[in-house]
Motif scaffolding. Sequence first.
Motif, PDB file in Angstrom:
ATOM      1  N   UNK A   1      -2.392   5.194  -5.277  1.00  0.00           N
ATOM      2  CA  UNK A   1      -1.766   3.875  -5.298  1.00  0.00           C
ATOM      3  C   UNK A   1      -0.272   4.025  -5.044  1.00  0.00           C
ATOM      4  N   UNK A   2       0.259   3.250  -4.111  1.00  0.00           N
ATOM      5  CA  UNK A   2       1.682   3.314  -3.781  1.00  0.00           C
ATOM      6  C   UNK A   2       2.463   2.380  -4.694  1.00  0.00           C
ATOM      7  N   UNK A   3       3.510   2.901  -5.342  1.00  0.00           N
ATOM      8  CA  UNK A   3       4.336   2.013  -6.162  1.00  0.00           C
ATOM      9  C   UNK A   3       5.779   1.958  -5.680  1.00  0.00           C
TER      10      UNK A   3
ATOM     11  N   UNK B   1       8.288   7.968   6.522  1.00  0.00           N
ATOM     12  CA  UNK B   1       8.168   7.019   5.416  1.00  0.00           C
ATOM     13  C   UNK B   1       7.903   7.808   4.146  1.00  0.00           C
ATOM     14  N   UNK B   2       8.778   7.639   3.146  1.00  0.00           N
ATOM     15  CA  UNK B   2       8.603   8.299   1.853  1.00  0.00           C
ATOM     16  C   UNK B   2       7.847   7.341   0.941  1.00  0.00           C
ATOM     17  N   UNK B   3       6.764   7.821   0.367  1.00  0.00           N
ATOM     18  CA  UNK B   3       5.932   6.978  -0.488  1.00  0.00           C
ATOM     19  C   UNK B   3       5.805   7.643  -1.857  1.00  0.00           C
ATOM     20  N   UNK B   4       6.241   6.930  -2.883  1.00  0.00           N
ATOM     21  CA  UNK B   4       5.980   7.382  -4.243  1.00  0.00           C
ATOM     22  C   UNK B   4       4.620   6.819  -4.640  1.00  0.00           C
ATOM     23  N   UNK B   5       3.723   7.716  -5.010  1.00  0.00           N
ATOM     24  CA  UNK B   5       2.339   7.314  -5.223  1.00  0.00           C
ATOM     25  C   UNK B   5       1.796   7.913  -6.512  1.00  0.00           C
ATOM     26  N   UNK B   6       0.687   7.360  -6.919  1.00  0.00           N
ATOM     27  CA  UNK B   6       0.029   7.801  -8.158  1.00  0.00           C
ATOM     28  C   UNK B   6      -1.407   8.176  -7.829  1.00  0.00           C
ATOM     29  N   UNK B   7      -1.765   9.425  -8.162  1.00  0.00           N
ATOM     30  CA  UNK B   7      -3.156   9.872  -8.051  1.00  0.00           C
ATOM     31  C   UNK B   7      -3.649  10.110  -9.469  1.00  0.00           C
TER      32      UNK B   7
ATOM     33  N   UNK C   1       4.656  10.736   8.619  1.00  0.00           N
ATOM     34  CA  UNK C   1       5.308  10.494   9.895  1.00  0.00           C
ATOM     35  C   UNK C   1       5.143   9.034  10.316  1.00  0.00           C
ATOM     36  N   UNK C   2       6.158   8.565  11.014  1.00  0.00           N
ATOM     37  CA  UNK C   2       6.151   7.205  11.561  1.00  0.00           C
ATOM     38  C   UNK C   2       6.011   6.171  10.434  1.00  0.00           C
ATOM     39  N   UNK C   3       5.134   5.174  10.653  1.00  0.00           N
ATOM     40  CA  UNK C   3       5.045   4.049   9.720  1.00  0.00           C
ATOM     41  C   UNK C   3       3.585   3.794   9.352  1.00  0.00           C
ATOM     42  N   UNK C   4       3.087   4.518   8.362  1.00  0.00           N
ATOM     43  CA  UNK C   4       1.666   4.410   8.006  1.00  0.00           C
ATOM     44  C   UNK C   4       1.335   3.031   7.447  1.00  0.00           C
ATOM     45  N   UNK C   5       0.056   2.681   7.573  1.00  0.00           N
ATOM     46  CA  UNK C   5      -0.419   1.384   7.085  1.00  0.00           C
ATOM     47  C   UNK C   5      -0.714   1.499   5.590  1.00  0.00           C
ATOM     48  N   UNK C   6       0.369   1.464   4.795  1.00  0.00           N
ATOM     49  CA  UNK C   6       0.252   1.562   3.341  1.00  0.00           C
ATOM     50  C   UNK C   6       0.948   0.351   2.738  1.00  0.00           C
ATOM     51  N   UNK C   7       0.235  -0.350   1.890  1.00  0.00           N
ATOM     52  CA  UNK C   7       0.807  -1.537   1.249  1.00  0.00           C
ATOM     53  C   UNK C   7       1.156  -1.221  -0.206  1.00  0.00           C
ATOM     54  N   UNK C   8       2.231  -1.819  -0.690  1.00  0.00           N
ATOM     55  CA  UNK C   8       2.673  -1.619  -2.062  1.00  0.00           C
ATOM     56  C   UNK C   8       1.584  -2.055  -3.045  1.00  0.00           C
TER      57      UNK C   8
ATOM     58  N   UNK D   1      -1.322  -1.127  -3.282  1.00  0.00           N
ATOM     59  CA  UNK D   1      -2.677  -1.078  -2.728  1.00  0.00           C
ATOM     60  C   UNK D   1      -3.225   0.344  -2.850  1.00  0.00           C
ATOM     61  N   UNK D   2      -4.545   0.464  -2.849  1.00  0.00           N
ATOM     62  CA  UNK D   2      -5.199   1.771  -2.926  1.00  0.00           C
ATOM     63  C   UNK D   2      -5.438   2.312  -1.521  1.00  0.00           C
ATOM     64  N   UNK D   3      -5.111   3.584  -1.344  1.00  0.00           N
ATOM     65  CA  UNK D   3      -5.421   4.299  -0.095  1.00  0.00           C
ATOM     66  C   UNK D   3      -5.849   5.703  -0.505  1.00  0.00           C
ATOM     67  N   UNK D   4      -6.095   6.581   0.453  1.00  0.00           N
ATOM     68  CA  UNK D   4      -6.631   7.900   0.130  1.00  0.00           C
ATOM     69  C   UNK D   4      -5.790   8.992   0.785  1.00  0.00           C
TER      70      UNK D   4
END
Length: 356
Positions: free
Chosen positions: A296-298, A307-313, A323-330, A332-335
Amino acid sequence: MANVTITDVVKNYGHLEVLHGVSASVADGEFVVLVGPSGCGKSTLLRMIAGLESISDGDIEIGDRVVNDLEPKERDIAMVFQSYALYPHMTVRANMAFSLKLARRSKDEIEQMVNRAAEILDLSTLLDRYPRQLSGGQRQRVAMGRAIVRNPQVFLFDEPLSNLDAKLRVQMRGEIKALHQRLGATMIYVTHDQMEAMTMGDRIVVMRAGVIEQIGTPLEIYDTPANSFVASFIGSPSVNLIDGVVQTQNNQLVLQADDGAIWPLPSNVNVKAGTPVQLGIRPEHIYLDPAGLPAEAFMIEPTGADTHVQLRVGKQLLIGVFRDRPDIALNATFHVRPDVSRAHVFDRVSGKRIGA
């Protein structure tokens, strides 16, 4: 030029020991960077090489001479400080020529040496200006020119870029590295900025609390850090460290994290089940993978190229660089999938690297 050899050097201030038997060597013509957090002893060590601090024990050699008891002027070194320390009432030319005049060099020789240094540093058109008429980067180049004209055996740099803004720092990093390549000089450079260390040094000496943690080329230190401190200090963003205990699962070693999550371990790591360890994963070695671990991206920080993403696993907080601009929403759950083949394993008690 000359090599520098540091053997079992100790520095005491009264009963307080701040350097604990430090040993290192700098080859003739090598660019070595001393890096570490504030208070680690790197500037103290540099000042001891320069003769500005006494040596409590051990030896420092420059060339074939032990210099422990020599005055700074007898060591044939030149030092560039964080502050430019230029004489405000003197022109650039006069500032650069000052030490040569004290050495009673001839007028023609002084002019020749100043002009040569000015040409190397692109200062030829500024020789008749005063320091107040120069930018910060130009003043630092004058300070370097003052060192170059002396043609010393060793150049010492004590955080020379700390007073410059970010853009000038990048520019001056390149200029100092280019200067080293042109002169083929022995240079020792102190900084707390790991990016300066990585981009400038032939080798890096990583220090902490008065000891040397690791010596190696920038990529050696980045790819095979000797311990968890080095792994954390070198690299930006910092390495992700996951605490846990080694377990066996399906005949394979895995890390059972403190929050109960299961993480894969490198297949070649030599560690026994039941060992408390830290798993180190660099942010750029975390990839998006639909079959990976749910995350989960917070916080999302776009930098342009990355793109730097602080996330929780699970309960574990991590940083990923994509790299570039991944399709990650604040929120939201991704893998994600860590690249286990490039992960590091450290003993949780000593912090030392556990290898194959």
